[in-house]
Design a protein around this motif. Structure first.
Motif, short mmCIF file in Angstrom:
data_model
loop_
_atom_site.label_atom_id
_atom_site.label_comp_id
_atom_site.label_asym_id
_atom_site.label_seq_id
_atom_site.Cartn_x
_atom_site.Cartn_y
_atom_site.Cartn_z
N GLN A 38 -112.00 34.62 43.57
CA GLN A 38 -112.94 33.84 44.37
C GLN A 38 -113.59 34.75 45.40
O GLN A 38 -112.90 35.33 46.25
CB GLN A 38 -112.24 32.67 45.06
CG GLN A 38 -113.17 31.73 45.77
CD GLN A 38 -112.49 30.45 46.19
OE1 GLN A 38 -111.27 30.36 46.26
NE2 GLN A 38 -113.29 29.42 46.44
N ALA A 39 -114.89 34.86 45.30
CA ALA A 39 -115.67 35.64 46.25
C ALA A 39 -116.11 34.72 47.39
O ALA A 39 -116.19 33.50 47.20
CB ALA A 39 -116.86 36.26 45.56
N PRO A 40 -116.41 35.29 48.56
CA PRO A 40 -116.85 34.46 49.69
C PRO A 40 -118.05 33.59 49.33
O PRO A 40 -119.03 34.08 48.76
CB PRO A 40 -117.20 35.50 50.75
CG PRO A 40 -116.40 36.69 50.42
CD PRO A 40 -116.32 36.72 48.92
N GLY A 41 -117.95 32.32 49.63
CA GLY A 41 -119.04 31.41 49.39
C GLY A 41 -119.22 30.99 47.95
O GLY A 41 -120.18 30.29 47.61
N LYS A 42 -118.30 31.40 47.09
CA LYS A 42 -118.42 31.06 45.68
C LYS A 42 -117.19 30.29 45.22
O LYS A 42 -116.15 30.32 45.85
CB LYS A 42 -118.60 32.31 44.83
CG LYS A 42 -119.89 33.06 45.09
CD LYS A 42 -120.09 34.19 44.09
CE LYS A 42 -121.41 34.89 44.31
NZ LYS A 42 -121.63 35.98 43.32
N ARG A 44 -114.01 29.42 42.76
CA ARG A 44 -113.00 30.21 42.07
C ARG A 44 -113.36 30.27 40.59
O ARG A 44 -113.72 29.26 39.98
CB ARG A 44 -111.61 29.61 42.26
CG ARG A 44 -110.48 30.47 41.76
CD ARG A 44 -109.13 29.89 42.17
NE ARG A 44 -108.97 29.85 43.63
CZ ARG A 44 -107.83 29.53 44.23
NH1 ARG A 44 -106.75 29.24 43.52
NH2 ARG A 44 -107.76 29.50 45.54
N THR A 89 -115.63 42.40 43.83
CA THR A 89 -115.00 42.12 45.12
C THR A 89 -114.70 40.64 45.25
O THR A 89 -115.59 39.80 45.14
CB THR A 89 -115.92 42.57 46.26
OG1 THR A 89 -116.07 44.00 46.21
CG2 THR A 89 -115.34 42.16 47.61
N SER A 90 -113.43 40.32 45.44
CA SER A 90 -112.98 38.94 45.51
C SER A 90 -111.52 38.91 45.95
O SER A 90 -110.85 39.96 45.98
CB SER A 90 -113.04 38.26 44.14
OG SER A 90 -114.33 37.97 43.72
N GLN A 114 -106.57 40.59 48.10
CA GLN A 114 -107.98 40.99 48.27
C GLN A 114 -108.27 42.28 47.52
O GLN A 114 -107.53 43.27 47.64
CB GLN A 114 -108.29 41.19 49.76
CG GLN A 114 -109.70 41.69 50.04
CD GLN A 114 -110.76 40.64 49.77
OE1 GLN A 114 -110.63 39.48 50.17
NE2 GLN A 114 -111.83 41.04 49.08
N THR A 116 -111.51 44.85 47.19
CA THR A 116 -112.83 45.19 47.72
C THR A 116 -113.31 46.47 47.05
O THR A 116 -112.60 47.48 47.08
CB THR A 116 -112.80 45.37 49.24
OG1 THR A 116 -112.30 44.18 49.85
CG2 THR A 116 -114.19 45.68 49.77
#
Length: 119
Positions: A38-42, A44, A89-90, A114, A116
């Motif tokens: 799961q990326a930020p704002g997205k 899973r 990145t997630s 995490q 990155t």
């Protein structure tokens, strides 16, 4: 009931590799395992899965770069990630699904690790 604990995340440059591990507190021999991210704002998204019998499946976005494997003797599932890209990145989550005859499936989730990838 098992608990899942991921490890192996970190910061890596584009083109690099990481291996994630997911160690279970109990036997995973009868549990289908998988990785999500799961990326930020997205939302899973599913990344890869491996059946009890060892059959593997991959999302198109990681096919040919990621490899999922399991070692039931160590109650551990791995995700080898090669040729990493910034889009990978997630937070990566380990998951398990235990199917039981005549009863609902039981799903397990780890806390996430995490990853990155810098450009």
């Amino acid at each position: 009931q098992v608990q899942l604990a991921e490890s192996g995340g970190g910061l890596v440059q584009a083109g690099g590799s990481l291996r994630l591990s997911c160690e279970a507190s109990g036997s995973i021999a009868s549990i289908a395992m998988g990785w999500f991210r799961q990326a930020p704002g997205k939302e899973r998204e599913w990344v890869a899965s491996i059946s009890v019998g060892g059959l593997t499946k991959y999302a198109d976005s990681v096919k040919g770069r990621f490899t999922i494997s399991r070692d039931n003797s160590k109650n551990t599932v791995y995700l080898q990630m090669n040729s990493l890209q910034p889009k990978d990145t997630s937070v990566y989550y380990c998951s398990g699904r235990q199917m039981q005859l005549g009863a609902p499936n039981v799903d397990y989730w780890g806390q996430g690790t995490q990853v990155t990838v810098s450009s």
